[in-house]
Motif scaffolding. Structure first.
Motif, mmCIF file in Angstrom:
data_model
loop_
_atom_site.group_PDB
_atom_site.id
_atom_site.type_symbol
_atom_site.label_atom_id
_atom_site.label_comp_id
_atom_site.label_asym_id
_atom_site.label_seq_id
_atom_site.Cartn_x
_atom_site.Cartn_y
_atom_site.Cartn_z
ATOM 1 N N VAL A 1262 24.892 -26.867 98.904
ATOM 2 C CA VAL A 1262 23.817 -26.568 99.844
ATOM 3 C C VAL A 1262 23.770 -27.685 100.897
ATOM 4 C CG1 VAL A 1262 21.316 -26.285 100.099
ATOM 5 C CG2 VAL A 1262 22.457 -25.376 98.092
ATOM 6 N N ILE A 1263 23.436 -27.299 102.155
ATOM 7 C CA ILE A 1263 23.224 -28.293 103.216
ATOM 8 C C ILE A 1263 21.717 -28.568 103.268
ATOM 9 C CG2 ILE A 1263 23.453 -28.770 105.675
ATOM 10 C CD1 ILE A 1263 25.831 -26.828 105.681
ATOM 11 N N GLU A 1284 25.966 -31.183 100.213
ATOM 12 C CA GLU A 1284 26.289 -31.655 98.868
ATOM 13 C C GLU A 1284 26.802 -30.489 98.036
ATOM 14 O OE1 GLU A 1284 22.391 -32.986 97.888
ATOM 15 O OE2 GLU A 1284 22.878 -35.086 98.271
ATOM 16 N N GLY A 1285 27.770 -30.761 97.206
ATOM 17 C CA GLY A 1285 28.317 -29.677 96.372
ATOM 18 C C GLY A 1285 29.673 -30.016 95.786
ATOM 19 N N LEU A 1314 26.761 -22.969 108.716
ATOM 20 C CA LEU A 1314 25.877 -23.963 109.314
ATOM 21 C C LEU A 1314 24.536 -23.358 109.734
ATOM 22 C CD1 LEU A 1314 28.402 -25.988 111.473
ATOM 23 C CD2 LEU A 1314 27.284 -26.714 109.376
ATOM 24 N N VAL A 1315 24.528 -22.015 109.867
ATOM 25 C CA VAL A 1315 23.289 -21.356 110.291
ATOM 26 C C VAL A 1315 22.330 -21.259 109.115
ATOM 27 C CG1 VAL A 1315 22.337 -19.286 111.329
ATOM 28 C CG2 VAL A 1315 24.585 -20.091 112.019
ATOM 29 N N THR A 1316 22.884 -20.798 107.952
ATOM 30 C CA THR A 1316 22.018 -20.599 106.782
ATOM 31 C C THR A 1316 21.934 -21.843 105.919
ATOM 32 O OG1 THR A 1316 23.833 -19.832 105.442
ATOM 33 C CG2 THR A 1316 22.639 -18.162 106.700
ATOM 34 N N GLY A 1317 22.877 -22.760 106.123
ATOM 35 C CA GLY A 1317 22.876 -23.965 105.294
ATOM 36 C C GLY A 1317 23.367 -23.723 103.888
ATOM 37 N N GLN A 1318 24.178 -22.661 103.702
ATOM 38 C CA GLN A 1318 24.671 -22.339 102.356
ATOM 39 C C GLN A 1318 26.188 -22.496 102.302
ATOM 40 O OE1 GLN A 1318 23.032 -21.195 99.559
ATOM 41 N NE2 GLN A 1318 21.129 -21.694 100.588
ATOM 42 N N GLU A 1319 26.666 -22.798 101.123
ATOM 43 C CA GLU A 1319 28.123 -22.718 100.899
ATOM 44 C C GLU A 1319 28.488 -21.238 100.778
ATOM 45 O OE1 GLU A 1319 31.124 -23.037 97.251
ATOM 46 O OE2 GLU A 1319 29.607 -24.625 97.296
ATOM 47 N N ASP A 1579 33.708 -40.827 100.523
ATOM 48 C CA ASP A 1579 33.980 -40.903 99.091
ATOM 49 C C ASP A 1579 32.726 -40.663 98.255
ATOM 50 O OD1 ASP A 1579 36.593 -41.335 99.382
ATOM 51 O OD2 ASP A 1579 36.662 -43.350 98.509
ATOM 52 N N ASP A 1580 31.529 -40.654 98.888
ATOM 53 C CA ASP A 1580 30.298 -40.453 98.099
ATOM 54 C C ASP A 1580 30.039 -38.965 97.825
ATOM 55 O OD1 ASP A 1580 29.443 -39.474 100.479
ATOM 56 O OD2 ASP A 1580 27.985 -41.057 100.903
ATOM 57 N N ARG A 1581 31.044 -38.117 98.017
ATOM 58 C CA ARG A 1581 31.029 -36.680 97.679
ATOM 59 C C ARG A 1581 30.138 -35.865 98.611
ATOM 60 N NH1 ARG A 1581 30.384 -36.981 91.154
ATOM 61 N NH2 ARG A 1581 28.633 -38.300 91.694
ATOM 62 N N THR A 1582 29.746 -36.439 99.752
ATOM 63 C CA THR A 1582 28.899 -35.689 100.684
ATOM 64 C C THR A 1582 29.534 -35.648 102.059
ATOM 65 O OG1 THR A 1582 27.701 -37.648 101.421
ATOM 66 C CG2 THR A 1582 26.809 -36.478 99.499
#
Length: 1597
Positions: A1262-1263, A1284-1285, A1314-1319, A1579-1582
Motif C-alpha cells: 500500500v502507498i 511499503e510492501g 499511483l491514483v488509488t495508492g494500491q499495489e 535498502d529499507d524496503r520502501t
C-alpha cells in the motif's frame, strides 16, 4: 539364407512426392509452401529451408515416372535374389494409398495405376522374358514360383487380409499370427495365409480381395482414410542354370563344356509393399471414439518407426540399441531398415501451408531415413551357395597354380607362401635396365656433342696454324676438319673395342679357372678317384647313421603312440602343415656342380633355421604348460631338430651320389671310345702281320740279316702292344668294377631318397603334433583366464554389495536422525499451540525459517520455490555424500530439459498463432466469396447498383488486403518455426546420452532421485494449475449468470421507464439489437463475482449501464481523476461503509480483466482469520483463487465484505478449510513487515495452503501518505507518500504518471496504482533479485541475473518473452523460477536496461557490452562493445534524425557514447570516449537537454556537454558513492542519492549545492521521476514519493 559374397552396403533411398492441391484447399485460399528446384532433387519449404533427397516429384508428376524411377530397379534386383521394400509415409490425406495403388477405385485409368499393380505386371513380364530368352539360347527354362501375403496392422494386432474365414468383428480380438526371426536375422511370420499365384490377373485379384478387407474410415481430413498399416509381400523363388562367373577363365569353361551337366541355383527374394496409415493430429482429423483410438495406435507405430530410423540414421547413435521390438510394425520391417533389403521410402506431403507442420515433420523424418545403411546379400539356397563358393575357390586356385608354374609364387623355408624373390629382383632389374638404357642414350648424345665440339676446336687450331704460315684456304680447312673427325671416331671405336676385349679376357680367364676347378676330360684319373674316395667315406658314414636313425625312430614311434593313447586325440591334417614340407630340390638342380653345392649349402642353413624356429616356439609355449607336457614337448622338439639335421645330411649324400653318377657316365663314354680305338688298332696290327708273313713267304730270297732286323722290330712292337694290352685289360677290369659299383650306388641312392621322404613325412607329423599341442595349451590357458576373470567378478560383486549395504546403512541412519529431528520439532510446535487456536497461524514461520536456512547447499530442482515446503531429504543426502560431478551433470541435464521445454513451448505457441491465422484466412476467404457473389448478383440486377457496387468493391479490396496481410503473417510464422527447428538442431550442446552413459551407479541414483523430485513437483504444479483453471471456469460461469440476471433486471426497469419516455424506448430497442456485444462488457464491469449481487453494487452497475444506454457516460479517466483527487479517501478512518463505494466504483476499471475477476476472491483472505491488526494470515480460498505470478488486487470494500458472507460458495470453502473467525468490518491497514507472512511457511498444518498456492509471495503493498515532521514543514522538497510492501531491499524503480514499478531483492517486481495508492500486481518467479525495471506501452521489462522478462500487464500479467544476455529469445517464462544465483554458461550478468524514447529499442548492459533488442520483432540486432570492465549504468537519448545516442558508464572508470542508427546490426564500437575519466567506477548517469551528468564511486559528479563532448564542471559529493542521479521535474535542479541515504540538490547550470535532505536511513539504490514527482528506492524496503513545494533554485528550505 546366405550369400555368395560379402554383404554390400546400400543406403535407404528416399523419394519425395508432393500431391496437387485439393479443390477445397484452393477455395479456402491455402497457399503453396513448397518449391521444387528445377533439375535438382531438392525441395524448399517456406522461404529458404531446403531438403535434398534421391528423387523429388512435384505436383504434376505422373504415376509412370514415379514407378520407373523408384521401383523398376528393385523388381530387377528381385530376379537376381535381392530382397526389396518400398513404403509410403506421410500425413493422412497426402496420397500414400494412391501412390502405392492399394485403393482400387473402379473407375481408375491405366495412367493412374499405382506402384503395386505396375510392379505385379513388371514381375510377370520379366518372368516371361527370361523363359523366352532361355528357350532361344537352348538353355533349360528357369522355374518360377510366386507366393503372396497381405497383412494389416490394426491397433497393434497383425491381421491376415487373405483370411476369408475371418469375422470382421474379430479384429477386436487377439490375432494368432506370430513374428519370428531365423538364424540369419531374417524375419518371417507364422500363421499367415500364403496364396500361390501364376499370373498378373490372379495376383491383382488377390490384392483387390485384401484391399476390400482393409480397415478404412472417414475423418475430417480424408473421406476414405486408411486406419491400419498394410504390408503386401511377394515371395519369388526361381531355379535357374548357374551363369559362369568369369568367362575369361578358360579352364573353367573347358570343364563345363566337357561335362555336359548343367548346374542349377535356387534364388529367393521377398518384396514388401508397405502402405502406412497417415500420421494424424486428433484436433485436425476431429476423430473420436474408435477413430481416436485408431489414430493413437497409428501414431504409436509411426513413433516407433521414427525411433528406429533415428537410432539407425543418427551417426552419433550408431552404437546404441535399435528398438525394433517397440512395435509390431518395426518388427515386421526389421529386414527393410538396417537389414538385408534394398529399401525405397516415398515420403508423401501436402503443398498447402495449412499442413505446414505435418509437412515439415515428414521431411525431417525422410531426411533421417537417408542415413540408414542396409546390408544387402543375394538369397541363395545352400547348394547354390556352396557351388558358387567352390567355383570362386577353383578360379582362385587355378590362378595360384599358374603363379607357381611361372615361378612367381614359392613356398619359403618356414612353410609360408610368398612371392619369389626372383620375381621382385627381375622387376627391379628391368626397372634398372630401363633407367640405364635411357642414361646410355643420353650419354651417347653427350659424347657425340663433345666429339663434334672437340673436332671443331682442333680444326680451328689447325686452321689458325695454317693461317699463320700463310698457307690456309677453305678447302684445306674442310679437309683437315674431316680428317680430325674421322680420327676421333676411330679413337672412340678403338677405346670401345679395348674395353670389350678386356671384358672378354676377364670372362675367359674366369671360365678357364672354373673348368680347371671342376675338372674336364684332361684331368681324368684325379676327377675319377677323388669323388670315388669321398663317396665311399660318405656312404660308410650314412650306413652307420641310418642304423642309428632307425633305432631312434622306432623308439619315438612307440612314444608317440603312447602319447596319443594318453591324450585320445586324433590328429587333423592342416593344409598349412602340408605346405611346410621342404620341396624336392631335384627339379631345381642344374647341371653345374657349383649350383648343386650352393643349393646344398642353402638347404643346410634352412634346416638349421627351422631347427632354431622350432626351438623358439618351444621356449614360448613351455612357459604356459605343465611340467610333464614341457618334458614331452622338449623331447619331441629335440627329435624334430635331429631329424631335420639328418635330413640335411642325407640330402647332401644324395647330391654327392648323383654327382658321382654323372661323372661315372662321362668316364664310361670315354672308356668306350678308347676301347673302340684300341680294337681298331689291334685289327690294323693283325692285318699288317698277315701282310708281312705273306711277304716273307714270297720273298725268301732276302738275307737272314734283314730278317733278323725285321723280327727284332716286330718283337719290339709286339712287346709294346702286349704291355698296352695288359694296361687295357686292367682298365677293363676297373671299368667292370665301376659298373658294378654304379648299380650299388643306384640302389643306395634310391634307398636314401626313400629315407628322406620318410623323414619328411615324420617331420610334418611332428610339426602337426606340435601345433595341436600348442592349441591344447592355448585352450587350457583361456579356460584358466576365464576362471580367474569370473572369480575377480565375484569378488567385485561382493565388494560392491558391501559398499551398497554400507551406503544403505548410512542413509537409514540419516533418515532416522532426520525423523527424530522432525518429531522433536513437531512436539515443540504442538506444545504452545494446544489451547490457542488464534496463535497457530503465525507460529510456523519463525519455527521453520531456521531449518530452511540451515541447508543453503540444498539443490532445489523444480519450478516450485522453496516456500512450497516440498520434502527434499534425498537431495540433502546427495549434497552431503555425492561429488560435484553428479551435481554438474544434474544441472546440465536440468538446463537441457528447460531448453527443450522452452523450444517446444515456443514452437507450439508459433503453431497456435499459425493455426489462428489460418482460421482467420478461411473466414475472410468465405466472406470474400460471399461479397463477390453479392456483387455479381447486384451487377446482374443492375438497379441502383453503382453506389452499392462501389462499397462492395471497397469491401472486397479491404478483404483481399487483409488476406494478403494474413498470408504474409503465415509465411513469417512458418519462417520462424523453421528457424526454431534449425536452432534446436544446432543448439544440442549437451549430449544427454553422453552425460547419462558417463554416469556411475551413485551418480545415476542421484540423477534418478532428482528426476523423481522434479516429476513430482511438476505434477503438483500441473494439478494446482488444473484446480485453478476449474475455479476460474466456475467463476466465469457465475459471472455470466450474474451478468444475465443484471441485464434482465435492467431491461425490466428500463421497460417500465420506456413506457413513459418514447426516446428511451427507441434507445432501448437499438441497444437490445446490440446486446450480444454489450453483455460481455456488463459482465466485466460487474464487480461482484461468485456471490449473489447486493443492492448497493447492483445500483452502481445499473447506474453505469443506464448512463451508457442514455449516452451520458463521460470519459472514464476524467471521472476517475475527479473522484480521487484526494488520496485521503482511501484512508478514511470512519467505519461508515457508504464512503467506500466510490472506491469500488473507480478501482474496478483500472485493473486488468483477470484482476477484476479475481478481486473479490481475495476478500475472504481479509475477512477470515483476522484476530487483530498485528496477527494476520491468508485463508486457503484466497490463495487458491489467485493465479501464480499475480499476488495482488485491490482491497475489498465493506459492501463486498458483507456480500461475501452471504456467498454460499465462499462459506462452504471456509467451512472446508477451517473455522471462521469473527468478522471485522473495519478496513485493515497493512501490518508492519515483521508480522507479514512471507510465504515461507512449512509444516503439516500448512500443507493444504501450499498445495493450492505455489506462488503466493506475501501481502498486498500500500502507498501510505506521510505527515511531514514539524521541523521539516518549511522544506521545499517533501516526502508525501511512502510505498511499503516489499520484504527485502528495493533495488530499482520506474514510474509513469499513473503507475509505479519497483524491483526488489525478494525476487518480485510490484506494480502500483499511483491514483488509488494500491499495489495492482506482483510479478514474481524471478531467479534472483530484480535489479532493473522499465515500462513502455503496457509492457514491463524486469532484469534478474542474465534474464530480461517481458510482462504484458494488460491481461493477467503474464510473462510473454524471456530475453537472455546472449541474445536468445524464449516464448513465455522460460528461465527457472527456482532461486538461482548462478549464471548459465555463455551468459553474463545484466546490470541495467534502458529503452529509447520511442520504446522500439531496448538496450541491456550485460557484462562488458550492451546488447540491443528490436522490440517490434523481439530479436537481438547486435551489441555495443568497447568497455574493458562491466557496464554498470546506461541512458538513451534521441537525436533529430532518428538516431539513438547511448551513454554508458563502466567499472573501467570510462563513459562512452554510441550512435546507433535505424537498422544498425552487429557489433558497434563507441563514437566517443569522454575525458578526463572518473577515478573509480561510474554508478549513475542522467541526461538533461544538451548536457548530461555522471556520478561515480570517486564521490564526484561531473557535467558534460553532449555537443562538444567536453567536461563542463565537476563537483564533490564528499560523503559517499553517488548511486543515483535525476533532474527534479519542473525545476533546474539535479538530485543525487548516495549510499548514506542522503538526497543532495545541485543547480543544473552551475552545479552549486542547494542543500540536502535525509531521504532514507539506508543506501539509496534507485531514483525515478514522472511529470510531477520523484521516487527513491532504498535498502529499507520502501519507496518514497517526493514533491517540490515551490521553486528549489534558492535552496531546499
Amino acid at each position: 539364407m546366405g550369400s555368395s559374397g560379402g554383404p554390400d552396403e546400400s543406403s535407404v533411398r528416399v523419394a519425395l512426392r508432393i500431391r496437387p492441391q485439393l479443390a477445397k484447399e484452393k477455395i479456402e485460399g491455402c497457399h503453396i509452401c513448397t518449391f521444387v528446384m528445377p533439375g535438382e532433387p531438392q525441395v524448399v519449404l517456406g522461404k529458404d529451408k531446403a531438403f535434398t533427397y534421391d528423387h523429388v516429384f512435384d505436383m504434376d508428376t505422373q504415376q509412370e515416372t514415379i514407378y520407373t524411377q523408384c521401383t523398376e530397379r528393385l523388381i530387377e534386383g528381385c530376379f537376381e535374389g535381392y530382397n526389396a521394400t518400398i513404403f509410403a509415409y506421410g500425413q493422412t490425406g497426402s496420397g500414400k494409398t494412391y501412390t502405392m495403388g492399394t485403393g482400387f477405385d473402379v473407375n481408375i485409368g491405366e495412367d493412374e495405376l499405382g506402384i503395386i499393380p505396375r510392379a505385379v505386371n513388371h514381375l510377370f513380364r520379366g518372368i516371361e522374358e527370361r523363359r523366352q530368352a532361355a528357350t532361344e539360347q537352348g538353355r533349360p527354362v528357369p522355374e518360377f514360383k510366386i507366393n503372396a501375403q497381405f497383412l494389416e496392422l490394426y491397433n497393434e494386432e497383425v491381421l491376415d487380409l487373405f483370411d476369408s474365414t475371418r469375422d470382421l468383428e474379430a479384429r477386436k480380438q487377439r490375432s494368432n499370427i506370430k513374428i519370428h526371426e531365423d538364424a540369419n536375422g531374417g524375419i518371417y511370420t507364422v500363421g499367415v495365409t500364403t496364396r500361390t499365384v501364376t499370373s498378373a490377373a490372379e495376383m491383382m485379384q488377390c490384392l483387390k480381395l485384401g484391399a476390400l478387407s482393409r480397415t478404412t474410415a472417414s475423418t475430417q481430413m480424408n473421406v476414405q482414410s486408411s486406419r491400419s498399416h498394410a504390408i503386401f509381400t511377394i515371395h519369388l523363388c526361381q531355379v535357374r542354370v548357374c551363369s559362369p562367373d568369369n568367362d575369361d577363365n578358360a579352364t573353367d569353361n573347358r570343364l563345363a563344356n566337357d561335362s555336359e551337366i548343367n548346374e542349377f541355383e535356387t534364388l529367393t527374394a521377398k518384396f514388401h509393399f508397405v502402405d502406412l496409415a497417415g500420421s494424424e493430429r486428433l484436433k485436425r482429423t476431429g476423430a473420436t471414439g474408435d477413430r481416436a483410438k485408431e489414430g493413437i495406435s497409428i501414431n504409436c507405430g509411426l513413433l516407433a518407426l521414427g525411433n528406429v530410423i533415428s537410432a539407425l540414421g543418427d551417426r552419433s547413435k550408431r552404437s546404441t540399441h535399435v528398438p525394433y521390438r517397440d512395435s509390431k510394425l518395426t518388427r515386421l520391417l526389421q529386414d527393410s531398415l538396417g537389414g538385408n533389403s534394398q529399401t525405397m521410402m516415398i515420403a508423401c506431403i501436402s503443398p498447402s501451408d495449412r499442413d505446414f507442420m505435418e509437412t515439415l515433420n515428414t521431411l525431417k523424418y525422410a531426411n533421417r531415413a537417408r542415413n540408414i545403411k542396409n546390408k544387402v546379400v543375394v538369397n541363395q539356397d545352400r547348394a547354390s551357395q556352396q557351388i558358387s563358393a567352390l567355383r570362386t575357390e577353383i578360379a582362385r586356385l587355378q590362378m595360384e597354380l599358374m603363379e607357381y608354374k611361372t615361378g612367381k609364387r614359392m613356398v619359403g623355408e618356414d612353410g609360408m607362401e610368398g612371392i619369389n624373390d626372383l620375381v621382385h629382383e627381375n622387376s627391379m632389374l628391368q626397372t634398372e635396365n630401363n633407367n640405364l638404357r635411357v642414361r646410355v642414350k643420353a650419354m651417347q648424345e653427350t659424347i657425340d656433342a663433345q666429339r663434334a665440339r672437340l673436332t671443331q676446336i682442333l680444326s680451328d687450331q689447325a686452321n689458325q696454324a695454317l693461317a699463320k704460315a700463310g698457307e690456309g684456304n677453305e678447302e684445306i680447312g674442310n679437309m683437315i676438319q674431316n680428317y680430325i673427325k674421322e680420327i676421333e671416331e676411330l679413337r672412340a671405336k678403338l677405346l670401345e673395342s679395348e674395353a670389350v676385349s678386356e671384358n672378354l679376357r676377364k670372362n675367359l680367364s674366369r671360365a678357364s679357372t672354373r673348368s680347371s676347378l671342376y675338372g674336364g676330360p684332361s684331368s681324368f684319373s684325379p676327377a675319377l678317384l677323388a669323388p670315388e674316395k669321398e663317396a665311399s667315406e660318405v656312404i660308410e658314414m650314412a650306413k652307420k647313421n641310418l642304423e642309428r636313425l632307425k633305432k631312434i625312430e622306432k623308439k619315438k614311434k612307440k612314444r608317440l603312440r603312447r602319447y596319443e593313447e594318453n591324450h585320445h586325440h586324433t590328429p587333423v591334417e592342416h593344409d598349412s602343415v602340408i605346405k611346410e614340407e621342404v620341396p624336392d630340390n631335384e627339379q631345381e638342380r642344374g647341371n653345374e656342380e657349383a649350383e648343386v653345392e650352393g643349393s646344398d649349402h642353402e638347404e643346410g642353413e634352412d634346416a638349421d633355421g627351422e631347427e632354431e624356429d622350432f626351438d623358439m616356439a618351444g621356449d614360448e609355449t613351455s612357459d604356459e604348460s605343465d611340467s610333464e607336457e614341457l618334458e614331452e614337448k622338449e623331447n619331441v622338439q629335440a627329435d624334430l631338430a635331429n631329424i631335420t639335421c639328418e635330413i640335411a645330411i642325407k640330402q647332401k649324400l644324395i647330391d654327392e651320389l648323383e654327382n658321382s653318377q654323372r661323372r661315372l657316365h662321362t668316364l664310361k663314354q670315354q672308356y668306350e671310345q678308347k676301347l673302340m680305338m684300341l680294337q681298331n688298332k689291334i685289327k690294323d696290327t693283325q692285318l699288317e702281320r698277315d701282310k708281312v708273313l705273306h711277304n716273307m713267304g714270297s720273298v725268301e730270297s732276302g738275307t737272314e740279316e734283314k730278317a733278323k732286323r725285321i723280327k727284332a722290330e716286330y718283337e719290339r712292337k709286339l712287346s709294346s702292344m702286349n704291355k698296352e694290352l695288359q694296361k687295357l685289360q686292367s682298365a677293363q677290369k676297373e671299368h667292370a668294377r665301376l659298373l658294378k659299383n654304379q648299380s650299388q650306388y643306384e640302389k643306395q641312392l634310391k634307398k636314401l631318397q626313400l629315407d628322406v621322404t620318410e623323414m619328411k613325412k615324420t617331420k610334418v607329423a611332428l610339426m602337426r603334433q606340435m601345433k595341436e599341442q600348442q592349441e591344447r595349451n592355448r585352450a587350457t590357458e583361456c579356460r584358466r583366464n576365464r576362471e580367474i576373470a569370473s572369480l575377480k567378478k565375484e569378488q567385485r560383486r561382493a565388494e560392491h554389495q558391501l559398499k551398497q549395504m554400507e551406503a544403505q546403512k548410512r542413509q537409514q541412519e540419516l533418515i532416522l536422525r532426520r525423523k527424530n529431528e522432525e518429531v522433536t520439532a513437531l512436539r515443540r510446535q504442538v506444545r504452545p499451540v494446544s489451547g490457542k487456536v488464534s496463535r497457530k497461524v503465525s507460529l510456523p514461520e519463525p519455527l521453520h525459517e531456521p531449518s530452511h536456512r540451515a541447508t543453503p547447499g540444498r539443490l532445489h530442482t523444480s519450478g516450485v520455490s522453496p516456500s512450497n515446503g516440498a520434502r527434499s531429504s534425498p537431495v540433502r543426502m546427495g549434497s552431503i555424500y555425492l561429488s560435484r560431478t553428479a551435481r554438474a551433470k544434474w544441472q546440465s541435464l536440468e538446463r537441457r530439459v528447460t531448453d527443450i521445454i522452452m523450444q517446444r513451448m515456443t514452437i507450439s505457441n508459433m503453431e497456435a498463432d499459425m493455426n489462428r491465422l489460418l482460421k482467420q484466412r478461411e473466414e475472410l476467404t468465405r466472406r470474400r466469396e460471399r461479397v463477390s457473389r453479392k456483387r455479381e448478383k447486384m451487377a446482374v440486377e443492375g438497379a441502383d447498383a453503382d453506389r452499392s457496387l462501389a462499397s462492395l468493391n471497397e469491401e472486397l479490396e479491404s478483404l483481399c488486403a487483409n488476406i494478403d496481410y494474413i498470408n504474409d503473417s503465415i509465411a513469417d510464422c512458418q519462417a520462424n518455426i523453421m528457424q526454431m527447428e534449425e536452432a534446436k538442431e544446432e543448439g544440442d550442446t549437451v549430449d544427454v546420452t553422453a552425460v547419462i552413459s558417463s554416469c556411475n551407479l551413485s551418480e545415476a541414483r542421484f540423477l534418478l532421485d532428482h528426476f523423481m523430485t522434479m516429476a513430482i513437483n511438476k505434477g503438483l504444479q500441473a494439478a494446482q494449475k488444473d484446480s485453478q483453471l476449474k475455479v476460474m471456469e466456475g467463476r466465469l460461469k457465475q459471472t455470466e449468470i450474474n451478468s444475465a440476471t443484471q441485464n434482465q433486471l435492467l431491461f425490466h426497469m428500463l421497460k417500465e421507464k420506456a413506457e413513459i419516455n418514447p426516446e428511451l424506448d427507441a434507445l432501448l430497442g437499438s441497444a437490445l439489437q446490440e446486446l450480444g456485444y454489450l453483455s460481455p462488457e456488463n459482465g466485466d464491469d460487474s464487480s461482484s463475482d461468485e456471490s449473489t449481487p447486493s443492492p448497493a453494487t447492483e445500483g452502481s452497475t445499473l447506474a453505469s449501464d443506464l448512463m451508457k444506454l442514455c449516452g451520458e457516460s463521460r470519459p472514464r479517466g476524467k471521472a476517475r481523476r475527479r473522484t480521487t483527487t484526494q488520496m485521503e479517501l482511501l484512508y478514511a478512518s470512519s467505519g461508515d461503509l457508504s464512503c467506500e463505494s466510490p472506491t469500488g466504483d473507480f478501482s474496478a476499471p483500472l485493473l486488468p480483466l483477470s484482476e477484476r475477476l479475481e478481486g473479490p476472491a481475495d476478500m475472504p483472505g481479509h475477512s477470515f482469520g483476522q484476530t487483530s491488526d498485528r496477527e494476520q494470515t491468508v485463508s486457503p480460498s484466497a490463495l487458491s483463487a489467485r493465479p501464480a505470478g499475480i499476488s495482488g488486487s485491490r482491497s475489498p470494500t465493506g459492501t463486498e465484505r458483507r456480500q461475501l458472507e452471504r456467498s454460499p460458495l465462499s462459506r462452504r470453502k471456509a467451512q472446508e478449510k477451517g473455522p471462521t473467525a469473527t468478522h471485522i468490518p473495519a478496513p485493515t491497514h497493512t501490518p508492519p513487515p515483521s508480522s507479514a507472512a512471507e510465504g515461507k511457511t512449512k509444516g503439516s498444518d500448512y500443507k493444504s495452503l501450499l498445495e493450492e498456492a505455489p506462488a503466493f509471495e506475501g501481502h498486498r503493498g500500500v502507498i501510505n501518505p506521510v505527515t511531514a515532521p514539524k521541523n521539516s514543514r518549511g522544506a521545499k522538497l517533501q516526502c508525501v507518500y511512502v510505498a511499503e510492501g516489499h520484504t527485502k531491499p528495493v533495488l530499482c524503480v520506474d514510474a509513469t504518471d499513473d503507475l509505479l514499478f519497483t524491483g526488489s531483492k525478494d525476487r518480485t517486481c510490484k506494480v502500483w496504482n499511483l491514483v488509488t495508492g494500491q499495489e495492482i500486481m506482483s510479478l514474481a518467479d524471478h531467479p534472483s533479485s530484480v535489479v532493473s525495471v522499465r515500462y513502455s506501452s503496457s509492457l514491463v521489462f524486469t532484469v534478474s541475473t542474465a534474464y530480461i522478462k517481458v510482462w504484458d500487464i494488460r491481461d493477467s500479467a503474464k510473462c510473454i518473452r524471456t530475453l537472455t544476455s546472449s541474445g536468445q529469445v524464449g516464448s513465455g517464462d522460460t528461465c527457472s523460477s527456482v532461486r538461482s544465483l548462478s549464471i548459465p554458461p555463455g551468459e553474463s550478468q545484466i546490470n541495467q536496461i534502458a529503452l529509447n524514447p520511442s520504446g522500439s529499442f531496448l538496450y541491456a548492459a550485460a557484462g562488458n557490452a550492451v546488447r540491443m533488442w528490436d522490440l517490434r520483432k523481439f530479436v537481438s540486432t547486435g551489441k555495443l562493445t568497447g568497455h574493458l570492465g562491466p557496464v554498470m549504468c546506461l541512458t538513451v537519448d534521441r537525436l533529430g534524425h532518428g538516431q539513438d545516442v547511448v551513454l554508458t558508464g563502466s567499472k573501467d572508470h570510462h563513459i562512452k557514447m554510441f550512435e546507433v542508427t535505424e537498422g544498425a546490426q552487429g557489433s558497434i564500437t563507441s563514437s566517443h570516449t569522454f575525458d578526463p575519466a572518473h577515478q573509480d567506477g561510474v554508478e549513475s548517469l542522467a541526461v538533461h537537454g544538451d548536457v548530461f551528468y555522471s556520478g561515480s564511486r570517486d564521490y564526484y559528479i561531473k557535467k558534460w556537454d553532449l555537443g562538444s563532448k567536453q567536461l563542463l564542471q565537476s563537483a564533490s559529493a564528499q560523503a559517499d558513492w553517488v548511486s543515483a542521479l535525476g533532474v527534479v521535474p519542473g525545476s533546474p535542479v539535479l538530485l543525487s542519492g548516495c549510499r548514506g541515504g542522503l538526497l543532495r540538490l545541485w543547480h543544473t547550470d552551475s552545479l552549486a549545492p542547494l542543500g540536502e535532505v535525509r531521504g532514507h536511513d539506508s543506501p539509496i539504490n534507485g531514483l525515478a521521476t514522472n511529470s510531477s514527482q520523484l521516487f527513491t528506492a532504498s535498502d529499507d524496503r520502501t519507496v518514497r514519493i517526493w514533491e517540490a513545494k515551490g521553486s528549489l533554485e534558492d535552496g531546499v528550505h
